[in-house]
Design a protein around this motif. Sequence first.
Motif, mmCIF file in Angstrom:
data_model
loop_
_atom_site.group_PDB
_atom_site.id
_atom_site.type_symbol
_atom_site.label_atom_id
_atom_site.label_comp_id
_atom_site.label_asym_id
_atom_site.label_seq_id
_atom_site.Cartn_x
_atom_site.Cartn_y
_atom_site.Cartn_z
ATOM 1 N N ASP A 17 5.633 8.025 -6.893
ATOM 2 C CA ASP A 17 6.701 7.359 -6.147
ATOM 3 C C ASP A 17 6.794 5.881 -6.545
ATOM 4 O O ASP A 17 5.785 5.171 -6.532
ATOM 5 C CB ASP A 17 6.419 7.476 -4.647
ATOM 6 C CG ASP A 17 7.530 6.856 -3.835
ATOM 7 O OD1 ASP A 17 8.495 7.577 -3.540
ATOM 8 O OD2 ASP A 17 7.434 5.650 -3.525
ATOM 9 N N PRO A 18 8.004 5.380 -6.879
ATOM 10 C CA PRO A 18 8.141 3.978 -7.300
ATOM 11 C C PRO A 18 7.746 2.964 -6.228
ATOM 12 O O PRO A 18 7.196 1.911 -6.556
ATOM 13 C CB PRO A 18 9.614 3.833 -7.673
ATOM 14 C CG PRO A 18 10.288 5.091 -7.311
ATOM 15 C CD PRO A 18 9.258 6.109 -6.959
ATOM 16 N N THR A 19 7.997 3.256 -4.964
ATOM 17 C CA THR A 19 7.602 2.331 -3.896
ATOM 18 C C THR A 19 6.093 2.212 -3.852
ATOM 19 O O THR A 19 5.546 1.099 -3.737
ATOM 20 C CB THR A 19 8.145 2.802 -2.530
ATOM 21 O OG1 THR A 19 9.568 2.837 -2.594
ATOM 22 C CG2 THR A 19 7.703 1.872 -1.406
ATOM 23 N N ARG A 20 5.405 3.326 -3.959
ATOM 24 C CA ARG A 20 3.934 3.282 -3.925
ATOM 25 C C ARG A 20 3.377 2.577 -5.156
ATOM 26 O O ARG A 20 2.384 1.843 -5.049
ATOM 27 C CB ARG A 20 3.378 4.695 -3.766
ATOM 28 C CG ARG A 20 3.686 5.257 -2.388
ATOM 29 C CD ARG A 20 2.918 6.506 -2.074
ATOM 30 N NE ARG A 20 3.360 7.680 -2.765
ATOM 31 C CZ ARG A 20 4.228 8.558 -2.290
ATOM 32 N NH1 ARG A 20 4.781 8.379 -1.101
ATOM 33 N NH2 ARG A 20 4.555 9.622 -2.992
ATOM 34 N N ARG A 21 4.020 2.749 -6.309
ATOM 35 C CA ARG A 21 3.561 2.014 -7.499
ATOM 36 C C ARG A 21 3.736 0.510 -7.308
ATOM 37 O O ARG A 21 2.887 -0.285 -7.714
ATOM 38 C CB ARG A 21 4.298 2.495 -8.746
ATOM 39 C CG ARG A 21 3.849 3.864 -9.211
ATOM 40 C CD ARG A 21 4.346 4.178 -10.609
ATOM 41 N NE ARG A 21 5.778 4.057 -10.766
ATOM 42 C CZ ARG A 21 6.663 5.031 -10.531
ATOM 43 N NH1 ARG A 21 6.243 6.215 -10.120
ATOM 44 N NH2 ARG A 21 7.954 4.827 -10.716
ATOM 45 N N GLU A 22 4.817 0.105 -6.650
ATOM 46 C CA GLU A 22 5.026 -1.329 -6.378
ATOM 47 C C GLU A 22 3.971 -1.862 -5.411
ATOM 48 O O GLU A 22 3.507 -2.998 -5.549
ATOM 49 C CB GLU A 22 6.434 -1.579 -5.837
ATOM 50 C CG GLU A 22 7.506 -1.528 -6.887
ATOM 51 C CD GLU A 22 7.289 -2.553 -7.994
ATOM 52 O OE1 GLU A 22 6.974 -3.721 -7.706
ATOM 53 O OE2 GLU A 22 7.425 -2.162 -9.170
ATOM 54 N N ILE A 23 3.609 -1.061 -4.436
ATOM 55 C CA ILE A 23 2.557 -1.469 -3.500
ATOM 56 C C ILE A 23 1.246 -1.655 -4.253
ATOM 57 O O ILE A 23 0.544 -2.657 -4.064
ATOM 58 C CB ILE A 23 2.411 -0.441 -2.357
ATOM 59 C CG1 ILE A 23 3.636 -0.495 -1.436
ATOM 60 C CG2 ILE A 23 1.124 -0.683 -1.565
ATOM 61 C CD1 ILE A 23 3.722 0.635 -0.425
ATOM 62 N N ALA A 47 8.167 3.167 7.383
ATOM 63 C CA ALA A 47 8.268 3.883 6.103
ATOM 64 C C ALA A 47 7.210 3.384 5.123
ATOM 65 O O ALA A 47 6.570 4.177 4.425
ATOM 66 C CB ALA A 47 9.661 3.727 5.518
ATOM 67 N N VAL A 48 7.011 2.086 5.070
ATOM 68 C CA VAL A 48 5.985 1.524 4.183
ATOM 69 C C VAL A 48 4.596 1.963 4.648
ATOM 70 O O VAL A 48 3.727 2.274 3.832
ATOM 71 C CB VAL A 48 6.109 -0.017 4.098
ATOM 72 C CG1 VAL A 48 4.928 -0.624 3.360
ATOM 73 C CG2 VAL A 48 7.422 -0.393 3.423
ATOM 74 N N SER A 49 4.396 2.034 5.952
ATOM 75 C CA SER A 49 3.118 2.519 6.483
ATOM 76 C C SER A 49 2.849 3.954 6.049
ATOM 77 O O SER A 49 1.706 4.313 5.745
ATOM 78 C CB SER A 49 3.093 2.417 8.005
ATOM 79 O OG SER A 49 3.064 1.066 8.394
ATOM 80 N N LYS A 50 3.895 4.767 5.989
ATOM 81 C CA LYS A 50 3.733 6.144 5.507
ATOM 82 C C LYS A 50 3.333 6.157 4.038
ATOM 83 O O LYS A 50 2.483 6.945 3.618
ATOM 84 C CB LYS A 50 5.010 6.950 5.724
ATOM 85 C CG LYS A 50 5.246 7.294 7.177
ATOM 86 C CD LYS A 50 6.517 8.091 7.362
ATOM 87 C CE LYS A 50 6.764 8.371 8.828
ATOM 88 N NZ LYS A 50 7.984 9.140 9.061
ATOM 89 N N HIS A 51 3.941 5.295 3.244
ATOM 90 C CA HIS A 51 3.562 5.180 1.834
ATOM 91 C C HIS A 51 2.093 4.749 1.717
ATOM 92 O O HIS A 51 1.347 5.276 0.891
ATOM 93 C CB HIS A 51 4.451 4.174 1.105
ATOM 94 C CG HIS A 51 5.814 4.682 0.779
ATOM 95 N ND1 HIS A 51 6.038 5.736 -0.087
ATOM 96 C CD2 HIS A 51 7.035 4.281 1.201
ATOM 97 C CE1 HIS A 51 7.334 5.952 -0.189
ATOM 98 N NE2 HIS A 51 7.965 5.079 0.589
#
Length: 116
Positions: A17-23, A47-51
């Motif tokens: 997931d791109p969001t998780r890679r950014e995190i 949503a970020v907490s779920k990631h």
Amino acid sequence: MQAEQDKLDRIFAALADPTRREIVRALLAQDRKVSDLAAPFESSLAAVSKHLHVLIEAGLVSQHRDGRIKWCRLDVEGMHMAMRWMEGFGQFAARDFEVLEHRLSELGLLADDDHP
């Protein structure tokens, strides 16, 4: 051996997931508060907490609490495990990566922003 395979499956699924890679990228530099990690994204804090939960379950991120603040830290052991697995393929030439990138793009598994 199956437990290691299951762990690798969780790691690569989390990194898909791109969001998780950014995190993960943000945590490379330093530990961060959950609220700071969420700030650059248009999604909600929930949503970020779920990631983050997915990254924690994969063993890529750990959290600790300091009073009311939750801090996140990159767990490098999970990243090392993925790197060791990839190293098992031996040396890759740049052309090999170009062919792989092209094939992933054809299959719709590589977003436009995932490559230069």
